[in-house]
Design a protein around this motif. Structure first.
Motif, PDB file in Angstrom:
ATOM      1  N   GLU A  71      75.151  75.946  68.697  1.00 17.00           N
ATOM      2  CA  GLU A  71      75.801  77.139  69.217  1.00 17.00           C
ATOM      3  C   GLU A  71      75.091  77.732  70.426  1.00 17.00           C
ATOM      4  N   ALA A  72      73.964  77.156  70.828  1.00  9.92           N
ATOM      5  CA  ALA A  72      73.214  77.689  71.966  1.00  9.92           C
ATOM      6  C   ALA A  72      74.086  77.738  73.217  1.00  9.92           C
ATOM      7  N   ALA A  73      73.955  78.823  73.975  1.00 11.16           N
ATOM      8  CA  ALA A  73      74.708  79.062  75.210  1.00 11.16           C
ATOM      9  C   ALA A  73      76.172  79.369  74.954  1.00 11.16           C
ATOM     10  N   PHE A 103      68.481  83.534  79.062  1.00 12.09           N
ATOM     11  CA  PHE A 103      69.726  83.641  78.307  1.00 12.09           C
ATOM     12  C   PHE A 103      70.852  82.741  78.821  1.00 12.09           C
ATOM     13  N   PRO A 104      71.134  82.706  80.119  1.00  7.61           N
ATOM     14  CA  PRO A 104      72.274  81.893  80.573  1.00  7.61           C
ATOM     15  C   PRO A 104      72.145  80.413  80.225  1.00  7.61           C
ATOM     16  N   ASN A 105      70.928  79.883  80.186  1.00  4.52           N
ATOM     17  CA  ASN A 105      70.738  78.464  79.868  1.00  4.52           C
ATOM     18  C   ASN A 105      70.932  78.169  78.389  1.00  4.52           C
ATOM     19  N   GLY A 106      70.707  79.166  77.538  1.00  5.94           N
ATOM     20  CA  GLY A 106      70.962  78.995  76.111  1.00  5.94           C
ATOM     21  C   GLY A 106      69.833  78.377  75.321  1.00  5.94           C
ATOM     22  N   VAL A 107      68.879  77.721  75.977  1.00  2.00           N
ATOM     23  CA  VAL A 107      67.801  77.044  75.252  1.00  2.00           C
ATOM     24  C   VAL A 107      66.526  77.109  76.083  1.00  2.00           C
ATOM     25  N   LEU A 338      74.227  69.828  71.911  1.00  2.00           N
ATOM     26  CA  LEU A 338      74.686  71.167  72.245  1.00  2.00           C
ATOM     27  C   LEU A 338      76.168  71.115  72.603  1.00  2.00           C
ATOM     28  N   ARG A 339      76.903  72.093  72.163  1.00  2.00           N
ATOM     29  CA  ARG A 339      78.348  72.090  72.390  1.00  2.00           C
ATOM     30  C   ARG A 339      78.762  72.837  73.651  1.00  2.00           C
ATOM     31  N   ILE A 344      78.795  69.069  79.095  1.00  2.00           N
ATOM     32  CA  ILE A 344      79.225  68.542  77.794  1.00  2.00           C
ATOM     33  C   ILE A 344      80.681  68.885  77.540  1.00  2.00           C
ATOM     34  N   GLN A 345      81.136  70.010  78.097  1.00  2.00           N
ATOM     35  CA  GLN A 345      82.501  70.468  77.838  1.00  2.00           C
ATOM     36  C   GLN A 345      83.530  69.545  78.487  1.00  2.00           C
TER      37      GLN A 345
END
Length: 345
Positions: A71-73, A103-107, A338-339, A344-345
């Motif tokens: 769920e990161a990012a 925060f914007p990078n998620g990890v 990571l989703r 990845i999207q």
């Protein structure tokens, strides 16, 4: 006179000393055999119980950690991929610069900073406590949402976003059954929500930006920065730090730390190693390698390796050690995708 037959001495004698000693020896052998079987079964039970506890800790730890990584990012609106310069508009009077830079990078990860030289990993997202925006027709107005805000609290860090912009602020005016979320408290830059722009996140910069309305706005003096035409949402902004630390009981455990404090997830975790797959690369690299490559925004998957050691607790010392007298331990690997990263999207 009738005489009674006289019993012979041999008929009246008991066990001889030799017979008694043989009987005792045989009895001791039987007891020893039974005792050995009992102790063997007890040791097998103890070892099995220790392994079961390790496996239970493994399942729980990896399930929760994998969920955070996947769920990161994540956020209800968009991937922060440069649609606007600053990624997220931060309208806080005293923003946490470290938090918002990551925060914007998620990890984000660090090598060897935990107990026993373990790695650390922090996951950032804004995908909890999501509320649909029903109305925000004037920039200074409170945001009206479609569901009660009883899962939110005053002072909580929130983000309102649509397909164009995202703005972070501190919530005010939250009531248990209310449906409005205010953003004009002292912790924020002012009454208006404004479009993000280039430069550091400061109140002076935010207040100089054009005011923006997220839903049902009318272009004009109230919304000189425009108004949203796509669905908008309010969501809680969160982070979770995963690390191995001393548990105060003579051992180490896996901890998850968020705004509510540190929670012990699994006891007996002695090592945590984390590596990352960046972009189209085929190899996994440590956190220092990701920093050198500037690749946090392109992390596609995370390789997690954890070592779990048997914890004595109510068990005996022999129950948690192997034949080499070393503590029973197991190491488990997992690869988690990571989703929510853009490629990845």
């Amino acid at each position: 006179m009738t005489r009674m037959p006289r019993q012979g001495a041999a008929a009246q004698r008991g066990f001889t000393m030799v017979e008694l000693m043989v009987s005792l020896l045989l009895g001791l052998l039987v007891v020893a055999a039974a005792g050995s079987l009992f102790m063997s079964n007890k040791r097998v039970y103890g070892a099995t119980e220790s392994i079961n506890r390790i496996q239970e800790n493994q399942r729980g730890a990896f399930e929760i950690l994998a969920r955070d990584i996947r769920e990161a990012a994540g956020n209800p609106c968009m991937r922060f991929d440069g649609a606007y310069t600053d990624k997220v508009g931060v309208e806080l009077a005293a923003p946490d610069a470290t938090f918002w830079s990551r925060f914007p990078n998620g990890v984000f990860g660090q090598d060897g900073t935990g107990a026993n030289g373990s790695d650390e990993i922090t996951l950032y997202s804004a995908n909890s406590s999501i509320h649909n925006v029903e109305k925000h027709a004037k920039s200074a107005d409170a945001i009206t949402v479609s569901t009660a805000t009883d899962d939110l609290s005053n002072g909580q860090l929130l983000m309102v976003c649509n397909n164009d912009y995202a703005i972070a602020f501190s919530a005010v005016g939250i009531t248990p059954t209310g449906t409005t979320i205010g953003h004009n408290g002292a912790a924020n830059c002012g009454n208006n929500l404004t479009r993000p722009s280039a430069g550091a996140n400061t109140c002076a910069l935010a207040n100089a930006n054009p005011a923006y309305c997220f839903w049902q706005g009318v272009a004009g003096t109230d919304c000189p920065g425009g108004f949203g035409t796509s669905p908008a949402y309010v969501s809680a902004v969160t982070s979770a730090l995963w690390t191995v630390a001393n548990n105060g009981r003579g051992g180490t455990s896996l901890y998850r730390t968020n705004a509510d404090g540190a929670s012990e997830i699994a006891e007996g975790v002695t090592a945590l190693k984390v590596s990352y797959k960046v972009g189209s690369g085929t190899d996994y690299m440590n956190a220092a390698g990701v920093v050198a490559a500037g690749g946090w925004s392109q992390v596609q998957a995370v390789h997690v390796q954890m070592t779990f050691q048997a914890v004595r607790g109510a068990l005996g010392k022999g129950d948690v050690t192997g034949t080499d007298n070393a503590a029973l331990s197991r190491t488990l690997d997992d690869y988690i995708v990571l989703r929510n990263h853009q490629d990845i999207q």
